[in-house]
Write a protein that holds these residues in place. Structure first.
Motif, mmCIF file in Angstrom:
data_model
loop_
_atom_site.group_PDB
_atom_site.id
_atom_site.type_symbol
_atom_site.label_atom_id
_atom_site.label_comp_id
_atom_site.label_asym_id
_atom_site.label_seq_id
_atom_site.Cartn_x
_atom_site.Cartn_y
_atom_site.Cartn_z
ATOM 1 N N ALA A 162 0.875 -1.173 0.000
ATOM 2 C CA ALA A 162 0.000 0.000 0.000
ATOM 3 C C ALA A 162 0.920 1.233 0.000
ATOM 4 N N PRO A 163 0.388 2.404 -0.349
ATOM 5 C CA PRO A 163 1.230 3.604 -0.355
ATOM 6 C C PRO A 163 1.909 3.825 0.996
ATOM 7 N N GLY A 164 3.159 4.227 0.932
ATOM 8 C CA GLY A 164 3.917 4.471 2.158
ATOM 9 C C GLY A 164 4.239 5.947 2.299
ATOM 10 N N PRO A 165 5.118 6.280 3.251
ATOM 11 C CA PRO A 165 5.520 7.676 3.415
ATOM 12 C C PRO A 165 6.315 8.182 2.218
ATOM 13 N N ARG A 166 6.290 9.475 1.983
ATOM 14 C CA ARG A 166 7.052 10.079 0.885
ATOM 15 C C ARG A 166 7.942 11.187 1.452
ATOM 16 N N ALA A 167 9.175 11.232 0.938
ATOM 17 C CA ALA A 167 10.128 12.210 1.468
ATOM 18 C C ALA A 167 9.918 13.573 0.821
ATOM 19 N N ALA A 168 9.790 14.595 1.667
ATOM 20 C CA ALA A 168 9.796 15.976 1.183
ATOM 21 C C ALA A 168 11.021 16.646 1.804
ATOM 22 N N LEU A 169 11.419 17.776 1.241
ATOM 23 C CA LEU A 169 12.595 18.450 1.791
ATOM 24 C C LEU A 169 12.358 18.820 3.250
ATOM 25 N N GLN A 170 11.112 19.211 3.564
ATOM 26 C CA GLN A 170 10.813 19.711 4.913
ATOM 27 C C GLN A 170 10.658 18.584 5.930
ATOM 28 N N ARG A 171 10.049 17.469 5.517
ATOM 29 C CA ARG A 171 9.759 16.389 6.462
ATOM 30 C C ARG A 171 9.259 15.181 5.696
ATOM 31 N N GLU A 172 9.051 14.077 6.401
ATOM 32 C CA GLU A 172 8.472 12.906 5.751
ATOM 33 C C GLU A 172 6.945 12.992 5.859
ATOM 34 N N VAL A 173 6.277 12.757 4.746
ATOM 35 C CA VAL A 173 4.817 12.897 4.727
ATOM 36 C C VAL A 173 4.182 11.506 4.792
ATOM 37 N N GLN A 174 3.310 11.314 5.789
ATOM 38 C CA GLN A 174 2.655 10.011 5.952
ATOM 39 C C GLN A 174 1.384 9.961 5.095
ATOM 40 N N PRO A 175 1.094 8.798 4.495
ATOM 41 C CA PRO A 175 -0.067 8.729 3.595
ATOM 42 C C PRO A 175 -1.403 8.950 4.302
ATOM 43 N N ASP A 176 -1.454 8.646 5.607
ATOM 44 C CA ASP A 176 -2.746 8.749 6.301
ATOM 45 C C ASP A 176 -2.881 10.031 7.111
ATOM 46 N N GLU A 177 -2.022 11.002 6.831
ATOM 47 C CA GLU A 177 -2.208 12.313 7.464
ATOM 48 C C GLU A 177 -3.544 12.896 7.020
ATOM 49 N N PRO A 178 -4.199 13.697 7.889
ATOM 50 C CA PRO A 178 -5.516 14.223 7.499
ATOM 51 C C PRO A 178 -5.459 15.211 6.339
ATOM 52 N N LYS A 179 -4.355 15.960 6.223
ATOM 53 C CA LYS A 179 -4.292 17.006 5.203
ATOM 54 C C LYS A 179 -3.811 16.465 3.857
ATOM 55 N N PHE A 180 -4.430 16.991 2.809
ATOM 56 C CA PHE A 180 -4.097 16.539 1.460
ATOM 57 C C PHE A 180 -2.734 17.082 0.998
ATOM 58 N N SER A 181 -1.962 16.209 0.327
ATOM 59 C CA SER A 181 -0.820 16.694 -0.452
ATOM 60 C C SER A 181 -0.651 15.776 -1.658
ATOM 61 N N GLY A 182 -0.092 16.327 -2.725
ATOM 62 C CA GLY A 182 0.110 15.526 -3.936
ATOM 63 C C GLY A 182 1.151 16.188 -4.809
ATOM 64 N N VAL A 183 1.734 15.413 -5.705
ATOM 65 C CA VAL A 183 2.802 15.946 -6.542
ATOM 66 C C VAL A 183 2.501 15.695 -8.022
ATOM 67 N N VAL A 184 2.815 16.699 -8.846
ATOM 68 C CA VAL A 184 2.611 16.575 -10.293
ATOM 69 C C VAL A 184 3.782 15.783 -10.872
ATOM 70 N N PHE A 185 3.502 14.616 -11.451
ATOM 71 C CA PHE A 185 4.611 13.813 -11.999
ATOM 72 C C PHE A 185 4.566 13.767 -13.525
ATOM 73 N N LYS A 186 3.526 14.334 -14.100
ATOM 74 C CA LYS A 186 3.397 14.305 -15.546
ATOM 75 C C LYS A 186 2.449 15.419 -15.953
ATOM 76 N N VAL A 187 2.794 16.107 -17.019
ATOM 77 C CA VAL A 187 1.904 17.139 -17.541
ATOM 78 C C VAL A 187 1.669 16.801 -18.992
ATOM 79 N N GLN A 188 0.426 16.731 -19.359
ATOM 80 C CA GLN A 188 0.139 16.380 -20.738
ATOM 81 C C GLN A 188 -0.739 17.449 -21.375
#
Ligand code: G4P
Length: 529
Positions: A276-302
């Motif tokens: 299942a999705p795990g934590p993702r590293a950001a420069l500021q901190r590690e982001v947990q998938p089940d944190e209440p606040k939304f975050s996402g990253v653009v990996f492709k632009v079409q």
């Protein structure tokens, strides 16, 4: 939504890329996975789309199909109690940097290998990226209904190319006309092969390796398989989930996608083994998938169907929290706020308006250029995820504008297309030098020339370049860097974010530069941010 609810949604997610060399059977397997998950009713829809895409060799036609390929490059399906997100990686014709970046948005990969051809070049390139990120890989060896290589040979080839242990979960009994089925090594039973594209209800299952019924019915191919299985039992490593999750072991399944055979096992493996999705590293901190606040990253632009409107779809991999339609989001890079109402999901290939999404899901955000590759969307926090790679290009062309009065438009177009990740743009260190385009796939040049014309009104002239390799360069001591740039001025260029690159015309030239400049580090990959 409570954090417990978010956690249970995250646990259900499986997000994976499907990779293969062209013609190994990726499209067929994709379609069969959708079919088995109940996401489509009849076989043929994915396939038809591929046919229409590949029938056309010129870019104009591909352009027309672009809207379609947006929809078919991400597919979501529900299977058992899981939500599976499947990301396609284009084959050679469409090959570009996008292909690599897709692999940064997944938690696992499914590799399809043609048992007749073994591991092929395109697969190796993609695998290198998976290996660099320790992505867990599930392997499907396809086309056992044909005359193919000996399964043991296929295994050792995979092992040597992957540099990881292979652990067969099933074993084929015979091949081609004498293909009897596969023996499930974990459940200790045989699934009998039945050719044909229809799903015929339950498959026939016969238990036990030492079952005389199997031996009698399948004869010599079975005896051979039995010997091989004994060999494997003695020699093959035990499956270890932790090693698989660390990208050090791959479970291997055999089958025939076109005949719907072996597909169920792969789907089950995705649910049972893939993470299942795990934590993702950001420069500021590690982001947990089940944190209440939304975050996402653009990996492709079409770019989308209507070039006149600079309409683009940003593909966002959700990293944490709960996405709700109409919520206000902040773009970390610019601080701008957006409230996208027309965000789309990719449920079973139809683009549909999306109401909710969780970590692992891919959402499509239509925009007019406000979102770039690597951008992070949050509910307000300033986050920059690491790990979105830019690969050193392998192909180069010089670019100049036919009408000098349109030089400014060329520069604007190249900057925007560079930011979008359609191509890499290098400005030479030497004044007056021509701009250079760098790509990993030939099609990228055609796309850029076409888009410059239709979207920016620029007729560009592309010509071959003496360069065919690039390395980003850094130095601990700025003095070393200054000296390196001065002595190699003709080979130095800067990319869209002004990162310094050394361009070489041969591996030998690169080697010499490396040997002469121990204070300089050469990088084949640059991470965003
Ligand atoms: P790709 O996306 O990896 O490029 O491969 P795709 O699924 O399009 O499959 C490539 C070819 O291999 C297709 O044949 C497909 O039918 C065939 N194929 C896929 N799985 C199997 C299998 O299990 N056994 C056999 N024997 N063939 C398989 P084609 O002739 O190129 O296309 P079509 O005319 O069949 O559509």
């Amino acid at each position: 939504m409570s954090s417990g609810d978010i956690r249970s949604e995250v646990k259900k997610r499986r997000t994976f890329a499907i990779i293969s060399h062209p013609d190994a059977g990726k499209t067929t397997l994709t379609e069969k996975l959708l079919l088995f998950a109940g996401a489509i009713q009849i076989a043929g829809s994915v396939k038809a789309r591929k046919a229409s895409r590949h029938a056309s060799s010129d870019w104009m036609e591909i352009e027309k199909q672009r809207g379609i390929s947006v929809a078919s490059s991400v597919m979501q399906m529900e299977y058992r109690d899981c939500v599976i997100n499947l990301l396609d990686t284009p084959g050679h014709q469409d090959f570009s940097e996008d292909t690599y970046r897709v692999l940064t948005a997944v938690d696992a990969a499914l590799m399809v290998i043609d048992a007749a051809n073994g591991v092929e070049p395109q697969t190796i390139r993609l695998l290198q990226v998976c290996r660099a990120r320790n992505t867990p890989i599930i392997t499907f060896v396809n086309k056992l209904d044909r005359e193919v290589q000996e399964p043991l040979d296929v295994l050792s080839e995979i092992e040597s190319h992957l540099g990881m242990e292979v652990v067969p979960f099933s074993w084929p009994i015979g091949m081609a006309r004498r293909f009897g089925g596969v023996f499930n090594l974990r459940a200790n039973h045989m699934r009998v092969f039945k050719p044909g594209q229809e799903r015929h209800g339950e498959d026939e299952i016969i238990p036990g390796l030492d079952n005389p019924v199997i031996a009698e019915r399948f004869g010599e191919p079975f005896e051979k398989a039995q010997e091989e299985i004994e060999l494997l039992n003695a020699a093959a490593p035990e499956f270890n989930l932790d090693l698989f999750l660390a990208g050090k072991q791959t479970p291997v399944f055999f089958g025939s996608a076109i005949n719907n055979f072996g597909v169920q096992e792969v789907l089950d493996a995705l649910v049972d083994l893939a993470p299942a999705p795990g934590p993702r590293a950001a420069l500021q901190r590690e982001v947990q998938p089940d944190e209440p606040k939304f975050s996402g990253v653009v990996f492709k632009v079409q770019a989308n169907m209507d070039p006149a409107h600079r309409d683009r779809v940003a593909f966002v991999r959700v990293s944490s929290g709960h996405f709700k339609r109409g919520m206000k989001l902040k773009v970390s890079r610019t601080g701008k706020e957006i409230r996208p109402n027309n965000v789309v999901s990719f449920l079973s290939q139809r683009r549909e308006l999306l109401d909710d999404a969780f970590a692992g899901d891919i959402i499509g955000v239509p925009n007019h250029g406000i979102l770039q590759l690597g951008d992070v969307l949050t509910e307000g926090e300033n986050l920059q995820f690491t790990g979105l790679p830019f690969f050193a290009p392998e192909l180069f062309q010089s670019i100049e504008v036919k009408d000098p009065l349109r030089t400014k438009q060329l520069r604007t177009g190249l900057t925007q297309l560079g930011e979008e990740g359609a191509i890499q743009v290098f400005r030479p260190h030497m004044a007056g030098g021509m701009m250079l385009l760098g790509a990993v796939g030939q099609l990228q040049f055609e796309v850029v020339a076409h888009r410059l014309k239709t979207e920016y009104g620029v007729e560009a002239r592309l010509s071959s370049s003496r360069f065919n390799m690039a390395r980003w360069v850094t130095a601990k001591d700025p003095k070393d860097m200054k000296k390196f740039i001065e002595t190699n001025a003709g080979n130095i260029a800067y990319d869209v974010v002004e990162a310094t690159a050394f361009l070489a015309s041969s591996p030998a030239q690169l080697r010499v530069a490396q040997e002469l400049n121990p204070g300089i580090e050469f990088h084949a990959l640059r991470e965003h941010g």
